[in-house]
Design a protein around this motif. Structure first.
Motif, short mmCIF file in Angstrom:
data_model
loop_
_atom_site.label_atom_id
_atom_site.label_comp_id
_atom_site.label_asym_id
_atom_site.label_seq_id
_atom_site.Cartn_x
_atom_site.Cartn_y
_atom_site.Cartn_z
N LEU A 105 0.84 -1.20 0.00
CA LEU A 105 0.00 0.00 0.00
C LEU A 105 0.88 1.25 0.00
N ASP A 106 1.89 1.28 0.85
CA ASP A 106 2.79 2.43 0.92
C ASP A 106 3.48 2.69 -0.42
N ILE A 107 3.85 1.63 -1.12
CA ILE A 107 4.48 1.77 -2.44
C ILE A 107 3.50 2.38 -3.43
N ARG A 108 2.26 1.88 -3.43
CA ARG A 108 1.25 2.41 -4.35
C ARG A 108 0.97 3.89 -4.07
N ILE A 109 0.82 4.23 -2.81
CA ILE A 109 0.56 5.64 -2.44
C ILE A 109 1.76 6.50 -2.83
N CYS B 6 1.56 7.29 -6.45
CA CYS B 6 0.53 8.32 -6.69
C CYS B 6 1.05 9.70 -6.31
N ARG B 7 1.71 9.80 -5.17
CA ARG B 7 2.27 11.09 -4.74
C ARG B 7 3.28 11.61 -5.76
N ALA B 8 4.16 10.72 -6.22
CA ALA B 8 5.19 11.12 -7.19
C ALA B 8 4.56 11.57 -8.50
N TYR B 9 3.53 10.86 -8.96
CA TYR B 9 2.84 11.22 -10.20
C TYR B 9 2.18 12.59 -10.06
N ALA B 10 1.51 12.80 -8.96
CA ALA B 10 0.86 14.10 -8.72
C ALA B 10 1.89 15.22 -8.68
N GLN B 11 3.00 14.98 -7.99
CA GLN B 11 4.04 15.99 -7.88
C GLN B 11 4.65 16.29 -9.26
N SER B 12 4.85 15.25 -10.07
CA SER B 12 5.44 15.45 -11.40
C SER B 12 4.53 16.28 -12.31
N HIS B 13 3.23 16.30 -12.01
CA HIS B 13 2.28 17.09 -12.79
C HIS B 13 1.99 18.45 -12.15
N GLY B 14 2.59 18.73 -11.00
CA GLY B 14 2.36 20.00 -10.33
C GLY B 14 1.00 20.10 -9.68
N TRP B 15 0.40 18.96 -9.33
CA TRP B 15 -0.93 18.94 -8.73
C TRP B 15 -0.84 19.07 -7.21
N ASP B 16 -1.84 19.67 -6.62
CA ASP B 16 -1.95 19.80 -5.17
C ASP B 16 -2.68 18.59 -4.61
N THR C 140 -14.51 23.16 -5.98
CA THR C 140 -14.91 24.06 -7.07
C THR C 140 -13.88 24.14 -8.19
N GLY C 141 -12.72 23.58 -7.99
CA GLY C 141 -11.67 23.67 -9.01
C GLY C 141 -11.50 22.39 -9.80
N PRO C 142 -10.53 22.36 -10.69
CA PRO C 142 -10.25 21.15 -11.45
C PRO C 142 -9.68 20.06 -10.54
N THR C 143 -10.20 18.85 -10.69
CA THR C 143 -9.82 17.74 -9.80
C THR C 143 -9.55 16.47 -10.60
N VAL C 144 -8.91 15.53 -9.94
CA VAL C 144 -8.70 14.19 -10.50
C VAL C 144 -8.70 13.19 -9.34
N CYS C 145 -9.33 12.04 -9.56
CA CYS C 145 -9.25 10.92 -8.63
C CYS C 145 -8.09 10.07 -9.11
N LEU C 146 -7.02 10.02 -8.35
CA LEU C 146 -5.81 9.30 -8.76
C LEU C 146 -5.71 7.97 -8.03
N VAL C 147 -5.53 6.92 -8.80
CA VAL C 147 -5.32 5.57 -8.26
C VAL C 147 -4.05 5.01 -8.87
N ASP C 148 -3.42 4.06 -8.19
CA ASP C 148 -2.21 3.45 -8.73
C ASP C 148 -2.53 2.71 -10.02
N GLU D 214 -7.68 8.80 -13.00
CA GLU D 214 -6.41 8.66 -13.69
C GLU D 214 -5.53 7.74 -12.86
N THR D 215 -4.62 7.03 -13.54
CA THR D 215 -3.72 6.13 -12.83
C THR D 215 -2.31 6.73 -12.74
N ALA D 216 -1.54 6.24 -11.81
CA ALA D 216 -0.16 6.68 -11.66
C ALA D 216 0.69 6.24 -12.85
N GLY D 217 0.13 5.39 -13.70
CA GLY D 217 0.79 4.98 -14.93
C GLY D 217 0.40 5.83 -16.13
#
Length: 140
Positions: A35-39, A42-52, A84-92, A119-122
């Motif tokens: 689980l920690d690896i999957r999360i 996801c964190r790395a993918y979000a960070q690489s896209h500049g997402w909060d 109210t802003g742009p969002t994404v549900c991110l899963v591994d 969206e997936t981390a892939g």
């Protein structure tokens, strides 16, 4: 000049408006290494896209095994509806929603009804093709 964020159903956000990412996973066992690896992915993918990061929702134990009771998924969808802003549900991977294809489609539809997409981390996305096309950039 005041900028107003609008709901975005695709992957392209208005200039200057950062996408908020809602990470979801399910995990049935006591050991959390995988689980920690999957999360982490996801964190790395979000960070690489500049997402909060808006938060991480985890259905654990028995709630991770059933398709009819997912309290954290439900809570995440309510939070998406109120954002109210742009969002994404991110899963591994899309199987982190469920391995049952029919139920996964229902869950993805629920996220879409909340005004978001999955969206997936892939890099896989269920955003409408029109929105994905708008987010593509021409080569320099």
């Amino acid at each position: 000049m005041e900028q107003t964020a609008t709901r975005s159903h695709g992957s392209g956000a208005a200039p200057g408006v950062r996408r908020r990412v809602y990470v979801y996973d399910r995990h049935a066992t006591v050991l959390t290494t995988v689980l920690d690896i999957r999360i982490g992915r996801c964190r790395a993918y979000a960070q690489s896209h500049g997402w909060d990061l808006a938060g991480i929702w985890l259905d654990l134990g028995d709630n991770a095994l059933t398709n009819d009771r997912r309290p954290q998924f439900d809570a995440m969808c309510r939070a998406l509806e109120n954002d109210t802003g742009p969002t994404v549900c991110l899963v591994d991977g899309f199987d982190r929603l469920t391995r049952d294809v029919e139920q996964r489609n229902a869950m993805q539809f629920r996220v879409a009804q909340a005004g978001s997409h999955c969206e997936t981390a892939g890099g896989e996305s269920d955003a409408p093709a029109e929105s994905r096309r708008r987010s593509l950039r021409a080569p320099h």
